[in-house]
Design an enzyme around this catalytic site. Sequence first.
Site, PDB file in Angstrom:
ATOM      1  N   GLU A  83       0.946  -1.380  -0.235  1.00  0.00           N
ATOM      2  CA  GLU A  83       0.014  -0.001   0.455  1.00  0.00           C
ATOM      3  C   GLU A  83       1.050   1.642  -0.048  1.00  0.00           C
ATOM      4  OE1 GLU A  83      -3.227   0.360  -0.111  1.00  0.00           O
ATOM      5  OE2 GLU A  83      -4.104   1.806   0.272  1.00  0.00           O
ATOM      6  N   ASP A  84       1.801   1.811   0.887  1.00  0.00           N
ATOM      7  CA  ASP A  84       2.652   2.542   1.296  1.00  0.00           C
ATOM      8  C   ASP A  84       3.978   2.561  -0.234  1.00  0.00           C
ATOM      9  OD1 ASP A  84       0.563   3.257   2.833  1.00  0.00           O
ATOM     10  OD2 ASP A  84       1.491   2.635   4.673  1.00  0.00           O
TER      11      ASP A  84
END
Length: 724
Positions: A83-84
């Site tokens: 996600e990051d």
Amino acid sequence: MTSLTPLDEQLNRLIATVQDARPKDDISAITRAYLYAAQYHSGQIRASGEPYLMHPLAVAQILADMRMDAVSIVTGLLHDIVEDTTVSIADVQKGFGQEVANCVDGVTKLSKIDFFSAEDRQAESYRKMLLAMVDDIRVIIVKLADRLHNMRTLGVLSPERRERIAKETLEIYAPIAHRLGMGKVRGELEDLAFRYLDPQAYAEISQAIDSQRAANEEYLERMRRTVEDELRRQGVPARVDGRVKRAFSVYQKLKRQKISLEQVYDLFALRIITDSVKNCYGALGVMHNEWRPVPGRIKDFIAIPRPNLYQSLHTSVVGPEGKHVEIQIRTEEMHRIAEEGIAAHWKYKEGQRHAQDDQRIAWLRQLVEWQQDMRDPGDFSSTLKLDLYPEEVYCFTPKGRVITLPSGASPVDFAYAVHSQVGNNCVGAKVNGRIVQLKYALHNGDVVDILTQSGHVPSKDWLGWVKTSRARNKIKHVINANERERAIEIGQKYLEREARRLGVQLSRIQKTELERVAGEYGLSKIEDLYANLGYGKFSARQVLQKSAPEQISEEPPPPTVVEPPSQASRRDDDSVIKVHGVDDIMIYRAKCCNPIRGDTIVGYVTRGKGIAVHSRACTNVTNLMYDSERKIEVEWERTASDTFPVRIVVQTDDRPGLLHQLTTVLANENTNVRSLEAKTDFSSGNDAAFVEMTVDVRDKKQLEKLCGAMRRISGVRDVERSNQ
Ligand code: MN
């Protein structure tokens, strides 16, 4: 000597925990995952100002404390990496294997769901959806650990975000933890959420607990000693804990019993943990012998466990000084399950695998209120796969309302679930911002935006793939109403036309007379009579003969240009023609022009034999269509995949090998050949040959392609579609 950074210390603690709890687990994978996360999260900072890495490390620690397996802990370390950071699931799979990749993927998907501001009645749908999206229960456990750490560090966020996350925690995650039997996680999530959602109530209750703590502890300590002594005398091995009740559970009790904080004096309770079920009941007897039980407060969750497999005996007794004291009695095993729930099953995996797996299945069965039998429990246990709600799919409206549908449901089902008008006027759908086909199968978490157009009516095709009975019934209703209307209109025109042709003055026929004829057909209204005429059930001539026999000559009507086929010869492929807004009408492709898909077509209402469909280019049409009243619009069904037989005549040079070339073209086009006949034309005297064939084509386009390919064969002089 170099000093350890907080991160190093955390890592060491994590490894020590794993080594202690699960000595056989692979520590190296955990270390590798840590270094990997450190590399990719490097430079990222949490809202608190700490290095981002602190978060995955803390999540992994929570999982290690639950004694979860290495796959779970590695997933905890990597849970935000896709996600990051720039890392992909494929990268995770390469570095850490399929199981970890699946789990990280699952957690990532859950993180992408925006729970909007769920209304209460929607919360259960959200919870089910969340569980339905997960195929490995470890994904949920990692997600709960993630949420737990986020809640512990929630203070640094803005008040709005705090409230949103706290609400989501209380409505979605705490109940899931509860359902999974994870009492400890649930309790902490609830108290943390409560603290942010109602700071004032939280402060009051916490203060009350603290202020009574000293007095209560002394009281409980006295009781605890009595209990221990008595149990020892009776030969029941046990440890007895005084227990502070959680703030949120006290708060709920206040609300449930509509009492004030001053009226709650049992903020503390006793818990007896013994070694066997027999001794649980033994301990209960000892308690009731010592103090009077409060009637109605004895609950046997050992004989009848809660749905989440919680087991315990509960009782309240009137203790010293007349105070009510709550007592829970359970075995060590029951205690562990009450605290850790499903996570308890990862602890002693080795050596006891078989029994554990059986238990896990039994657990999940009850836990999710299984509606149907598991398809293959053996399969399930080996892969830890979950398919909790295989029959449902959870989608959102753009405003965030959850719509629960049967799996395989389409945007049309969705539209009808929102509102029947939305369904009727549905002309298209966007799923997650992209236009999709109306029969697209929806997935969990899809955001569905229905495009509507007022006045639009549902298509009969929809009945072929809608999944909900609601949509099916509504579509049928609208279609039937429209069809009937249309049939009445056609029937009326047909009767008028036939009356004119036969010289009958329709205006002179009494309404009551038509009603009587309708009655003869077993119909109650004139409208029904018209409708049946429109549907081609009987002929207008018959009706006129019955209603005005004196006006009709005995001469049979002149033959029509188009010969309607008998019912038996009516081919199935005629069903791919649709009359505008009408259904169930007898319809057939006219033999004179044999129209195929792609040809411009027109319908002609025949006398009592349904609708003949001609190509607009058909010479008969020009003759027929002077009677514009009997003209009717028809169109090809867009979705049907039927083929049509078409006769083709090819004129060629008479040379060997040509036939082979022709059949090769047909084969290349994947065309089915029904018949093929080659003839030499002796009369022409120019060595010509004719090849006549009947082939199945999908539409005009394919036919043209086919003819074009044949024309390109050297020696082919002419290719013609023939209806003779
Ligand atoms: Mn996270």
